[in-house]
Enzyme design. Structure first.
Site, mmCIF file in Angstrom:
data_model
loop_
_atom_site.group_PDB
_atom_site.id
_atom_site.type_symbol
_atom_site.label_atom_id
_atom_site.label_comp_id
_atom_site.label_asym_id
_atom_site.label_seq_id
_atom_site.Cartn_x
_atom_site.Cartn_y
_atom_site.Cartn_z
ATOM 1 N N ASP A 48 -73.991 -4.800 14.243
ATOM 2 C CA ASP A 48 -75.375 -4.363 14.057
ATOM 3 C C ASP A 48 -76.258 -5.578 13.804
ATOM 4 O OD1 ASP A 48 -77.752 -3.115 13.445
ATOM 5 O OD2 ASP A 48 -76.845 -1.656 12.086
ATOM 6 N N HIS A 50 -79.467 -5.356 13.424
ATOM 7 C CA HIS A 50 -80.551 -4.878 12.552
ATOM 8 C C HIS A 50 -81.938 -5.337 13.010
ATOM 9 C CE1 HIS A 50 -77.996 -3.120 9.462
ATOM 10 N NE2 HIS A 50 -77.217 -4.172 9.556
ATOM 11 N N GLU A 74 -75.582 -3.357 18.290
ATOM 12 C CA GLU A 74 -76.538 -2.333 17.872
ATOM 13 C C GLU A 74 -77.856 -2.970 17.465
ATOM 14 O OE1 GLU A 74 -76.947 0.718 14.098
ATOM 15 O OE2 GLU A 74 -74.945 0.192 14.800
ATOM 16 N N GLU A 100 -81.993 3.912 17.788
ATOM 17 C CA GLU A 100 -81.810 4.394 16.414
ATOM 18 C C GLU A 100 -83.131 4.833 15.776
ATOM 19 O OE1 GLU A 100 -80.750 2.298 12.197
ATOM 20 O OE2 GLU A 100 -79.502 1.757 13.909
ATOM 21 N N ASP A 123 -80.736 8.846 15.884
ATOM 22 C CA ASP A 123 -80.571 9.320 14.511
ATOM 23 C C ASP A 123 -81.209 10.704 14.406
ATOM 24 O OD1 ASP A 123 -81.178 9.806 11.669
ATOM 25 O OD2 ASP A 123 -80.467 7.763 11.385
ATOM 26 N N HIS A 150 -76.425 8.084 15.210
ATOM 27 C CA HIS A 150 -76.558 7.247 14.024
ATOM 28 C C HIS A 150 -76.582 8.153 12.800
ATOM 29 C CE1 HIS A 150 -78.809 4.746 11.107
ATOM 30 N NE2 HIS A 150 -78.009 3.826 11.600
#
Length: 151
Positions: A48, A50, A74, A100, A123, A150
């Site tokens: 990830d 981020h 990700e 996400e 998500d 997610h």
């Protein structure tokens, strides 16, 4: 398959300042290498980013970790700037998980049309529930892009 388990895990960069020095890149490469060594060749490892790793840094990192067989990267960039995602997709040979932070199907369409999304990581809470998530999953199916929900 879900994570974290003995057969699947996600590791990541976490929000922090990046300058892209060789030492920084090597630290993240070592994290991936150590995780692969610990979990073995059958395990799934995701990384990830981020939305915190600048594109040049992420490209160098992705090239260095290619031998460790990540399932996907990700959140490779801040959502919304499709041109950045296209540039990343041209230079990174690891599947990209995106979406996400998407709220509707309309925020996912460009990723699919441009061939950027390898995995839709929607998500349920962000999209407004199961109904919206099903719409996005159906849209992904039309482009043969699977979802990895997610949360």
């Amino acid at each position: 398959m879900v994570y974290p388990t003995a057969k699947a895990t996600k590791i990541g960069a976490g929000p922090q300042p990046f300058s892209g020095t060789p030492a920084q890149i090597e630290r993240f490469v070592k994290m991936v290498a150590d995780t692969r060594q610990k979990m073995g060749p059958e395990a799934l490892i995701m990384f990830d980013a981020h939305c915190a790793m600048p594109p040049p840094f992420l490209m160098q990192f992705a090239a260095a970790v290619k031998p460790y067989d990540l399932l996907y990267l990700e959140e490779p960039a801040v959502p919304g700037n499709i041109e950045v995602f296209k540039r990343l997709k041209q230079h990174i040979d690891i599947p990209l998980a995106v979406g996400e932070q998407a709220r509707t199907i309309w925020e996912v369409v460009a990723y699919l049309q441009e061939g950027i999304a390898d995995i839709l990581q929607i998500d349920c809470a962000h999209t407004g529930g199961i109904s919206q998530m099903r719409k996005i999953a159906t849209l992904g199916e039309a482009y043969q892009v699977p979802i990895a929900p997610h949360c």
